[in-house]
Design a protein around this motif. Structure first.
Motif, PDB file in Angstrom:
ATOM      1  N   PRO A   1     -13.606  65.852  24.735  1.00 64.76           N
ATOM      2  CA  PRO A   1     -13.293  66.034  26.151  1.00 64.76           C
ATOM      3  C   PRO A   1     -14.499  65.971  27.089  1.00 64.76           C
ATOM      4  O   PRO A   1     -14.335  65.822  28.299  1.00 64.76           O
ATOM      5  CB  PRO A   1     -12.690  67.449  26.180  1.00 64.76           C
ATOM      6  N   SER A   2     -15.724  66.121  26.531  1.00 68.38           N
ATOM      7  CA  SER A   2     -16.901  66.207  27.397  1.00 68.38           C
ATOM      8  C   SER A   2     -18.025  65.342  26.848  1.00 68.38           C
ATOM      9  O   SER A   2     -17.933  64.783  25.751  1.00 68.38           O
ATOM     10  CB  SER A   2     -17.380  67.665  27.507  1.00 68.38           C
ATOM     11  N   GLY A   3     -19.123  65.272  27.608  1.00 68.45           N
ATOM     12  CA  GLY A   3     -20.239  64.416  27.219  1.00 68.45           C
ATOM     13  C   GLY A   3     -21.370  65.145  26.528  1.00 68.45           C
ATOM     14  O   GLY A   3     -22.478  64.607  26.445  1.00 68.45           O
ATOM     15  N   SER A   4     -21.133  66.334  25.981  1.00 68.83           N
ATOM     16  CA  SER A   4     -22.221  67.126  25.413  1.00 68.83           C
ATOM     17  C   SER A   4     -22.806  66.530  24.134  1.00 68.83           C
ATOM     18  O   SER A   4     -23.900  66.915  23.722  1.00 68.83           O
ATOM     19  CB  SER A   4     -21.739  68.552  25.140  1.00 68.83           C
TER      20      SER A   4
ATOM     21  N   GLN B   1     -15.082  59.989  34.063  1.00 66.35           N
ATOM     22  CA  GLN B   1     -14.763  59.700  32.673  1.00 66.35           C
ATOM     23  C   GLN B   1     -13.720  60.681  32.142  1.00 66.35           C
ATOM     24  O   GLN B   1     -13.779  61.875  32.426  1.00 66.35           O
ATOM     25  CB  GLN B   1     -16.029  59.789  31.814  1.00 66.35           C
ATOM     26  N   GLY B   2     -12.789  60.172  31.332  1.00 73.37           N
ATOM     27  CA  GLY B   2     -11.829  61.003  30.628  1.00 73.37           C
ATOM     28  C   GLY B   2     -10.801  61.667  31.526  1.00 73.37           C
ATOM     29  O   GLY B   2     -10.804  61.491  32.757  1.00 73.37           O
ATOM     30  N   PRO B   3      -9.893  62.447  30.934  1.00 76.69           N
ATOM     31  CA  PRO B   3      -8.834  63.122  31.697  1.00 76.69           C
ATOM     32  C   PRO B   3      -9.371  64.066  32.760  1.00 76.69           C
ATOM     33  O   PRO B   3      -8.743  64.266  33.801  1.00 76.69           O
ATOM     34  CB  PRO B   3      -8.065  63.892  30.615  1.00 76.69           C
ATOM     35  N   GLN B   4     -10.557  64.662  32.505  1.00 79.94           N
ATOM     36  CA  GLN B   4     -11.133  65.594  33.464  1.00 79.94           C
ATOM     37  C   GLN B   4     -11.933  64.884  34.554  1.00 79.94           C
ATOM     38  O   GLN B   4     -12.439  65.546  35.466  1.00 79.94           O
ATOM     39  CB  GLN B   4     -12.030  66.599  32.741  1.00 79.94           C
TER      40      GLN B   4
END
Length: 277
Positions: free
Chosen positions: A38-41, A157-160
Motif C-alpha cells: 500500500p505504501s512506498g516504504s 500512486q495506488g488507492p491512497q
C-alpha cells in the motif's frame, strides 16, 4: 418433486460455498497469505501496487498466523486476536523457524496489530544505530556503494493516491522524481537496494539494543519508512516480537500501477513473478 430438487440444489450450493471458504481459510492461515503493497516504504524493492504471497511456513505458526479480515467499506474489522488471541503472550511459535537477516518479512505491528512489511536488519542481542544514513551493527558500518538513480513519475500512486518524495527538489505533476540509489550489503552477505531522499532526523539515531526474542526492521526507502527506528509508543514499529512474524515475502506475483489490482491494463509487465532480493 421439483421443490425437493430445488432445495437440494440450494443445499449443495451452500455446501460448496462453505467448503470453499474453509479451504481458503486453511490456505491463508497455514500456507500463504496474499499481501498488497500500500505504501512506498520498501521502494525500489517493492513498489506501491505489488501483489505477493507471504510464505507462512517459513517461520512456523503463532497467533499472528491467523488471518485478519478488514473491509472498512462494510465496517468489517476482525483481527487475528479475535480468532487466536488465546495463543498470544508467550512469544513462541509452533514449528518455529528462525528468520534470516535480510529477509523481507510481513509482521503484525506490536501495538496496532496491522500488517507491516519491512526488511529484517537486526537480530536479538545486537546493537544497531544509523549514523549519517549508514546502518551500523555492533558498531561496525554495513557496506554501502552507490548504484545510480531511481526514477519514477511524480504522480499520485495506488488507492491512497500517495505522492512520492523526491531528492531533486519539488517536482511538478508528470515530472521525473529522483532518489539516490545504493546497494547495501549486510554482515551475512545479503545485498539489496536502498534509497536516499534527503538528510533528516532518522539518518542519525540513538543506539538500539535488540531484546531477546525480538527483531529490528527497516524499510528500504530509508527516508520514507516508519520502522524500528521509532519506538512503537511514539507511532513507529519499535522492536518486533518473534511471535508477531507472519511470514517471508519471496516473489512479486504481479504489480499494478493503477488504483486497483483489477485494472489489468495498468499492470507492470516487468514485475511478473519478480524475485524479492
Amino acid at each position: 418433486m421439483a421443490s425437493d430438487e430445488k432445495k437440494g440444489g440450494i443445499l449443495e450450493t451452500i455446501k460448496t460455498i462453505v467448503y470453499a471458504l474453509l479451504i481458503a481459510g486453511i490456505f491463508r492461515t497455514f500456507l500463504f497469505q496474499p499481501f498488497w503493497i500500500p505504501s512506498g516504504s520498501m521502494k525500489d524493492t517493492l513498489l506501491i501496487g505489488d501483489f505477493l504471497f507471504v510464505n507462512k511456513m517459513a517461520y512456523g505458526y503463532s497467533y499472528a498466523s491467523c488471518p485478519s479480515i478488514i473491509i472498512p467499506r462494510f465496517g468489517i474489522d476482525i483481527d487475528a486476536q479475535d480468532f487466536c488471541g488465546w495463543a498470544d503472550g508467550d512469544n513462541t511459535r509452533l514449528f518455529g523457524g528462525e528468520p534470516q537477516r535480510g529477509d523481507v518479512v510481513v509482521f503484525r505491528h506490536p501495538v496496532t496489530g496491522r500488517d507491516f512489511i519491512k526488511r529484517l536488519v537486526g537480530l536479538p542481542g545486537e546493537r544497531l544505530q544509523v549514523r549519517s544514513g549508514v546502518l551500523h551493527i555492533n558498531d561496525a558500518p554495513v557496506e554501502v556503494v552507490p548504484d545510480g538513480i531511481f526514477e519514477e513519475i511524480a504522480a499520485p500512486q495506488g488507492p491512497q493516491r500517495l505522492r512520492p518524495r523526491c531528492s531533486n527538489g519539488p517536482v511538478g505533476p508528470g515530472g521525473v522524481c529522483e532518489k539516490q540509489k545504493f546497494i547495501e550489503t549486510l554482515p551475512n552477505g545479503h545485498s539489496h537496494s536502498i534509497l536516499n531522499i534527503a538528510s533528516q532526523g532518522s539518518d542519525n539515531t540513538p543506539v538500539y539494543t535488540v531484546p531477546e526474542g525480538h527483531y529490528f526492521f527497516m524499510g528500504d526507502n530509508r527516508d520514507n519508512s516508519s520502522d524500528s527506528r521509532v519506538p512503537n509508543i511514539a507511532g513507529g514499529v519499535g522492536f518486533v516480537p518473534y511471535e508477531n512474524l507472519v511470514g517471508r515475502a519471496g516473489r512479486v506475483m504481479f504489480s499494478s500501477a493503477g488504483r486497483s489490482m483489477l485494472f489489468f491494463w495498468t499492470w507492470r509487465g516487468d514485475r511478473f513473478f519478480k524475485k524479492i532480493e
